[in-house]
Design a protein around this motif. Structure first.
Motif, mmCIF file in Angstrom:
data_model
loop_
_atom_site.group_PDB
_atom_site.id
_atom_site.type_symbol
_atom_site.label_atom_id
_atom_site.label_comp_id
_atom_site.label_asym_id
_atom_site.label_seq_id
_atom_site.Cartn_x
_atom_site.Cartn_y
_atom_site.Cartn_z
ATOM 1 N N HIS A 1 0.844 -1.195 0.000
ATOM 2 C CA HIS A 1 0.000 0.000 0.000
ATOM 3 C C HIS A 1 0.877 1.241 0.000
ATOM 4 O O HIS A 1 1.991 1.237 0.516
ATOM 5 C CB HIS A 1 -0.979 0.024 1.183
ATOM 6 C CG HIS A 1 -0.327 0.114 2.516
ATOM 7 N ND1 HIS A 1 -0.007 -0.990 3.268
ATOM 8 C CD2 HIS A 1 0.090 1.186 3.233
ATOM 9 C CE1 HIS A 1 0.558 -0.617 4.393
ATOM 10 N NE2 HIS A 1 0.642 0.708 4.407
ATOM 11 N N CYS B 1 -3.722 3.781 -0.090
ATOM 12 C CA CYS B 1 -4.252 3.056 -1.246
ATOM 13 C C CYS B 1 -3.613 1.678 -1.263
ATOM 14 O O CYS B 1 -2.393 1.551 -1.373
ATOM 15 C CB CYS B 1 -3.942 3.797 -2.547
ATOM 16 S SG CYS B 1 -4.612 2.956 -4.002
ATOM 17 N N ALA C 1 -3.589 -0.673 -8.057
ATOM 18 C CA ALA C 1 -4.522 -0.514 -6.945
ATOM 19 C C ALA C 1 -5.553 -1.630 -6.961
ATOM 20 O O ALA C 1 -5.933 -2.125 -8.035
ATOM 21 C CB ALA C 1 -5.219 0.843 -7.031
ATOM 22 N N VAL D 1 -8.698 7.552 -6.512
ATOM 23 C CA VAL D 1 -8.489 6.336 -5.711
ATOM 24 C C VAL D 1 -7.166 6.304 -4.957
ATOM 25 O O VAL D 1 -6.975 5.476 -4.078
ATOM 26 C CB VAL D 1 -8.589 5.052 -6.582
ATOM 27 C CG1 VAL D 1 -9.943 4.966 -7.232
ATOM 28 C CG2 VAL D 1 -7.474 4.972 -7.598
ATOM 29 N N HIS E 1 -3.616 7.376 -2.817
ATOM 30 C CA HIS E 1 -3.217 7.797 -1.475
ATOM 31 C C HIS E 1 -3.094 9.307 -1.344
ATOM 32 O O HIS E 1 -3.629 9.897 -0.412
ATOM 33 C CB HIS E 1 -1.883 7.126 -1.130
ATOM 34 C CG HIS E 1 -0.864 7.253 -2.236
ATOM 35 N ND1 HIS E 1 -1.010 6.599 -3.439
ATOM 36 C CD2 HIS E 1 0.262 7.974 -2.344
ATOM 37 C CE1 HIS E 1 0.007 6.900 -4.230
ATOM 38 N NE2 HIS E 1 0.797 7.742 -3.593
#
Length: 192
Positions: A114, A134, A156, A174, A176
């Protein structure tokens, strides 16, 4: 409202500016005459973001925000994490970083990872932080020409394309940094 974004990364400036409402103008470090490398010596992503924002406020007097981002890979106990930009050395080369990461994951079944971004804001003498995560997977080879950093090898969850293959708008929705910046924007909208 004018705020300094404490980064020299023009890709980040472009990405964040596209998210901000019209009443917020970003000044870059170049705009304020800051040409030195701002220290990033903290052991955490949050600590580095705060350190950069405090540096600009202390040395230049501007209200500002700074971010720090790390890619945390589960099979590597969270590496490269806070060292993401310098994973393959001080030259901060994205291809070298991706090649090292792909090499480290060569024999690993778990490729989950992530991105984590923390934005630190100093406004009117107060400090605030906003984070975004994310989740996704590190693929086995680079794909795509867009984006920067680890984008060509990060997919992702729920996507079949890497961050380097999708549009900036989709990545912001979507991703981070988009999530952390949206929290920043929501907060700034209360300060109009």
């Amino acid at each position: 409202m004018k705020l300094v974004f404490a980064t020299n990364n023009q890709n980040k400036v472009k990405e964040v500016q596209s998210l901000l409402p019209n009443h917020i103008t970003i000044l870059s470090l170049i705009d304020i005459g800051c040409e030195e490398d701002i220290p990033e010596t903290q052991p955490t992503i949050e600590g580095n973001a705060i350190q950069k924002a405090q540096y600009v406020k202390k040395h230049y007097g501007y209200d500002c925000f700074a971010d720090d981002t790390g890619l945390e890979v589960n099979a590597l106990n969270g590496e490269p994490g806070v060292f993401s930009a310098r994973y393959a050395g001080e030259q901060r080369n994205s291809d070298d970083n991706m090649n090292k990461l792909l090499n480290e994951l060569q024999d690993k079944k778990d490729r989950s990872a992530h991105f984590k971004t923390v934005v630190a804001l100093i406004l009117n003498g107060e400090q605030h932080t906003f984070s975004g995560i994310c989740k996704g997977t590190i693929i086995k080879e680079k794909k795509g020409e867009k984006g920067f950093g680890y984008d060509p090898i990060f997919m992702a969850n729920g996507f079949e394309e890497t961050f380097a293959q999708i549009s900036l708008e989709e990545k912001n929705r979507v991703g981070h940094r988009g999530k952390a910046v949206q929290k920043l924007i929501d907060f700034l909208n209360t300060k109009k």
